[in-house]
Design an enzyme around this catalytic site. Structure first.
Site, PDB file in Angstrom:
ATOM      1  CG  ASP A   1       7.533 -46.093  76.853  1.00  0.00           C
ATOM      2  OD1 ASP A   1       7.810 -45.458  75.806  1.00  0.00           O
ATOM      3  OD2 ASP A   1       8.310 -46.918  77.377  1.00  0.00           O
TER       4      ASP A   1
ATOM      5  CE1 TYR B   1      15.098 -34.311  67.675  1.00  0.00           C
ATOM      6  CE2 TYR B   1      15.783 -32.558  66.189  1.00  0.00           C
ATOM      7  CZ  TYR B   1      15.019 -32.991  67.252  1.00  0.00           C
ATOM      8  OH  TYR B   1      14.152 -32.114  67.889  1.00  0.00           O
TER       9      TYR B   1
HETATM   10  P1  NAP Z   1      13.665 -33.090  76.809  1.00  0.00           P
HETATM   11  O1  NAP Z   1      13.854 -32.048  77.827  1.00  0.00           O
HETATM   12  O2  NAP Z   1      14.711 -34.111  76.572  1.00  0.00           O
HETATM   13  O3  NAP Z   1      12.260 -33.813  77.096  1.00  0.00           O
HETATM   14  C1  NAP Z   1      11.810 -34.849  76.295  1.00  0.00           C
HETATM   15  C2  NAP Z   1      10.580 -35.454  76.923  1.00  0.00           C
HETATM   16  O4  NAP Z   1      10.141 -36.556  76.112  1.00  0.00           O
HETATM   17  C3  NAP Z   1      10.856 -36.041  78.311  1.00  0.00           C
HETATM   18  O5  NAP Z   1       9.725 -35.863  79.122  1.00  0.00           O
HETATM   19  C4  NAP Z   1      11.067 -37.512  78.009  1.00  0.00           C
HETATM   20  O6  NAP Z   1      10.825 -38.369  79.110  1.00  0.00           O
HETATM   21  C5  NAP Z   1      10.023 -37.693  76.939  1.00  0.00           C
HETATM   22  N1  NAP Z   1      10.166 -38.948  76.217  1.00  0.00           N
HETATM   23  C6  NAP Z   1      11.220 -39.424  75.515  1.00  0.00           C
HETATM   24  N2  NAP Z   1      10.960 -40.649  75.049  1.00  0.00           N
HETATM   25  C7  NAP Z   1       9.701 -40.964  75.457  1.00  0.00           C
HETATM   26  C8  NAP Z   1       8.865 -42.084  75.300  1.00  0.00           C
HETATM   27  N3  NAP Z   1       9.262 -43.175  74.648  1.00  0.00           N
HETATM   28  N4  NAP Z   1       7.625 -42.048  75.836  1.00  0.00           N
HETATM   29  C9  NAP Z   1       7.194 -40.977  76.507  1.00  0.00           C
HETATM   30  N5  NAP Z   1       7.955 -39.889  76.724  1.00  0.00           N
HETATM   31  C10 NAP Z   1       9.188 -39.888  76.195  1.00  0.00           C
HETATM   32  O7  NAP Z   1      13.432 -32.428  75.354  1.00  0.00           O
HETATM   33  P2  NAP Z   1      12.664 -31.086  74.909  1.00  0.00           P
HETATM   34  O8  NAP Z   1      13.703 -30.147  74.412  1.00  0.00           O
HETATM   35  O9  NAP Z   1      11.698 -30.654  75.934  1.00  0.00           O
HETATM   36  O10 NAP Z   1      11.895 -31.647  73.633  1.00  0.00           O
HETATM   37  C11 NAP Z   1      10.495 -31.773  73.536  1.00  0.00           C
HETATM   38  C12 NAP Z   1      10.130 -31.887  72.065  1.00  0.00           C
HETATM   39  O11 NAP Z   1      10.520 -30.704  71.367  1.00  0.00           O
HETATM   40  C13 NAP Z   1      10.833 -33.050  71.361  1.00  0.00           C
HETATM   41  O12 NAP Z   1       9.953 -33.651  70.442  1.00  0.00           O
HETATM   42  C14 NAP Z   1      11.977 -32.347  70.630  1.00  0.00           C
HETATM   43  O13 NAP Z   1      12.422 -33.082  69.514  1.00  0.00           O
HETATM   44  C15 NAP Z   1      11.303 -31.050  70.233  1.00  0.00           C
HETATM   45  N6  NAP Z   1      12.213 -29.944  69.936  1.00  0.00           N
HETATM   46  C16 NAP Z   1      13.034 -29.426  70.905  1.00  0.00           C
HETATM   47  C17 NAP Z   1      13.852 -28.344  70.590  1.00  0.00           C
HETATM   48  C18 NAP Z   1      14.753 -27.720  71.626  1.00  0.00           C
HETATM   49  O14 NAP Z   1      15.482 -26.779  71.280  1.00  0.00           O
HETATM   50  N7  NAP Z   1      14.744 -28.146  72.869  1.00  0.00           N
HETATM   51  C19 NAP Z   1      13.856 -27.803  69.295  1.00  0.00           C
HETATM   52  C20 NAP Z   1      13.001 -28.357  68.337  1.00  0.00           C
HETATM   53  C21 NAP Z   1      12.169 -29.400  68.669  1.00  0.00           C
HETATM   54  P3  NAP Z   1      12.015 -38.883  80.097  1.00  0.00           P
HETATM   55  O15 NAP Z   1      12.241 -37.786  81.083  1.00  0.00           O
HETATM   56  O16 NAP Z   1      11.419 -40.121  80.666  1.00  0.00           O
HETATM   57  O17 NAP Z   1      13.219 -39.132  79.229  1.00  0.00           O
END
Ligand code: NAP
Length: 276
Positions: A62, A193
């Protein structure tokens, strides 16, 4: 102690992090750790990969919890004597329609995306082995949010001499300014964000500079990146990329060959260095 190379991905239980782990299981010549804050969700994800014939290992992490970060650090130190690949993927985003006050969104978002990521780096970067690769998952939103900052803030965030302490002070100031209701007047954009990801991109530039100063001969490459707009719980079903496509740039940076000396300290999207 194992001499097997080791890779760690944060927030690996779903979304882009899960796809990064999947790709590393196929391409990284060593042990791949899927980490998650919730052990149940993490183990489930490992089992899902196993059904695909892929072997990921699990460790709890975490990034909001310093004790959890230190436990992973000690485990890696003891079992592997260090770390070869670190992908800081874990992150959060409030939904657009969330009614939580902006100051709450600012504090909570910065806590995980900036301070949590920084805390992981503080503990794990000293463990990086020569030719190690570090990928900090930021976002194109960091660039657009930078454009929405006052000239004074932009100059600070683009500076080649800003220190980590100065960056931390600025990130804390943003949270304080939102609490006082003066963030607009103080030159901040209206996106918690976005500011958190400015922090991740600028932190990466600082960390790369420090590696140049302190560990030049170790050939470690560290970059920030944007995965693109990816269909995950965070971005929703209308996004243009699949999670596997979103994993491509982070995985490219995680697997830069040992004779590469670039990119380093850059912000990368679609495998291309972008101006900051
Ligand atoms: P997601 O599906 O919401 O997944 C986020 C992941 O981060 C989940 O595994 C979540 O765990 C974990 N997480 C959140 N808080 C945490 C903590 N305190 N400790 C450990 N794990 C934690 O989001 P995603 O779209 O895959 O995003 C992944 C990364 O890409 C992020 O940094 C996001 O900002 C970046 N990003 C995403 C996009 C997009 O279009 N999706 C675009 C640009 C950048 P839980 O399941 O336990 O919540």
């Amino acid at each position: 102690m194992s001499s097997v190379p080791v890779a760690v991905v944060t927030g690996g239980n779903k979304g882009i992090g899960f796809a990064i782990v999947r790709a590393l299981c196929k391409q990284f010549p060593g042990d791949v750790y899927l980490t998650a804050r919730d052990a149940g969700r993490g183990q489930e994800a490992v089992a899902k990969l196993q059904q695909e014939g892929l072997r990921a290992l699990f460790h709890q992490l975490d990034i909001d919890d310093p004790k959890s970060i230190r436990a992973l650090r000690d485990f890696l130190k003891e079992k592997y004597g260090g770390l070869n690949v670190l992908v800081n993927n874990a992150g959060i985003a409030f939904k657009v329609h969330d009614t939580a006050p902006f100051a709450v969104q600012a504090e909570v978002t910065l806590k995980t995306n900036f301070f949590g990521t920084r805390n992981v780096c503080t503990e794990l970067l000293p463990l990086m082995k020569p030719y190690g690769r570090v990928v900090n998952v930021s976002s194109m939103v960091s660039s657009s949010a930078l454009g929405g900052c006052s000239q004074e803030l932009q100059q600070k965030f683009r500076s080649d001499t800003i220190t980590e302490e100065e960056l931390v002070q600025l990130m804390n100031k943003f949270v304080e300014d939102t609490k006082k209701g003066v963030h607009d007047k103080e030159g901040w954009p209206n996106t918690a964000y976005g500011v958190s990801k400015i922090g991740v991109t600028v932190l990466s530039r600082i960390q790369a500079r420090l590696l140049n100063e302190k560990r030049k001969g170790d050939h470690i490459l560290l970059n920030a990146c944007c995965p693109g707009w990816v269909r995950t719980d965070m971005a929703g079903p209308k996004a243009t990329k699949s999670p596997d496509e979103g994993a491509e740039t982070p995985v490219y940076l995680a697997l830069l060959p040992s004779d590469a000396d670039a990119p380093h300290g850059q912000f990368v999207s679609d495998k291309t260095v972008r101006p900051w």
